[in-house]
Design an enzyme around this catalytic site. Structure first.
Site, PDB file in Angstrom:
ATOM      1  N   ALA A 197     104.158  74.964 -31.430  1.00 49.25           N
ATOM      2  CA  ALA A 197     104.272  73.736 -32.222  1.00 49.25           C
ATOM      3  C   ALA A 197     103.996  74.012 -33.693  1.00 49.25           C
ATOM      4  O   ALA A 197     103.210  74.897 -34.037  1.00 49.25           O
ATOM      5  CB  ALA A 197     103.283  72.696 -31.701  1.00 49.25           C
ATOM      6  N   CYS A 198     104.659  73.223 -34.544  1.00 50.00           N
ATOM      7  CA  CYS A 198     104.400  73.265 -35.979  1.00 50.00           C
ATOM      8  C   CYS A 198     104.421  71.838 -36.496  1.00 50.00           C
ATOM      9  O   CYS A 198     104.636  70.895 -35.739  1.00 50.00           O
ATOM     10  CB  CYS A 198     105.425  74.140 -36.705  1.00 50.00           C
ATOM     11  SG  CYS A 198     107.085  73.465 -36.753  1.00 50.00           S
ATOM     12  N   GLY A 199     104.194  71.673 -37.756  1.00 50.52           N
ATOM     13  CA  GLY A 199     104.105  70.342 -38.337  1.00 50.52           C
ATOM     14  C   GLY A 199     105.323  69.473 -38.108  1.00 50.52           C
ATOM     15  O   GLY A 199     105.211  68.309 -37.743  1.00 50.52           O
ATOM     16  N   VAL A 209     103.986  69.110 -33.634  1.00 47.21           N
ATOM     17  CA  VAL A 209     102.660  68.832 -33.072  1.00 47.21           C
ATOM     18  C   VAL A 209     102.629  67.430 -32.473  1.00 47.21           C
ATOM     19  O   VAL A 209     102.028  67.205 -31.437  1.00 47.21           O
ATOM     20  CB  VAL A 209     101.549  69.031 -34.129  1.00 47.21           C
ATOM     21  CG1 VAL A 209     100.223  68.499 -33.633  1.00 47.21           C
ATOM     22  CG2 VAL A 209     101.409  70.499 -34.466  1.00 47.21           C
TER      23      VAL A 209
END
Length: 93
Positions: free
Chosen positions: A7-9, A41
């Site tokens: 996950a990332c922003g 996220v």
């Protein structure tokens, strides 16, 4: 099978890059049966419970506390193959 969520922003570029790096590290560690996905996220908050390992940057990983019984891996440097491999190896023990 090991199920891994990255996950990332925003769920765009960096989560996909981490996903590829995680898949490569797991191959190097001899883990052949892997299912992986990448997302933001925000999406991971709802998906994390279905994964054995969730990987995100250190500044985002705590947003996922309590959302999975699996391992949470926070990365200092998303591009550091050695950090990814080392932390995955520890999580698999």
């Amino acid at each position: 099978m090991v199920k891994v969520l990255t996950a990332c922003g925003n769920g765009m570029g960096s989560s996909m890059v981490i996903k590829m790096k995680v898949e490569n590290a797991l191959r190097q560690l001899g883990v052949a049966n892997v299912e992986s996905a990448s997302c933001s996220v925000g999406e991971a908050k709802g998906l994390a419970s279905g994964y054995d390992i969730v990987v995100a940057s250190n500044h985002l990983i705590h947003e996922l506390d309590g959302r999975t019984n699996g391992k949470l891996i926070g990365l200092d440097n998303l591009m550091d193959d050695n950090e990814i491999k080392t932390k995955l190896e520890a999580a698999l023990k």
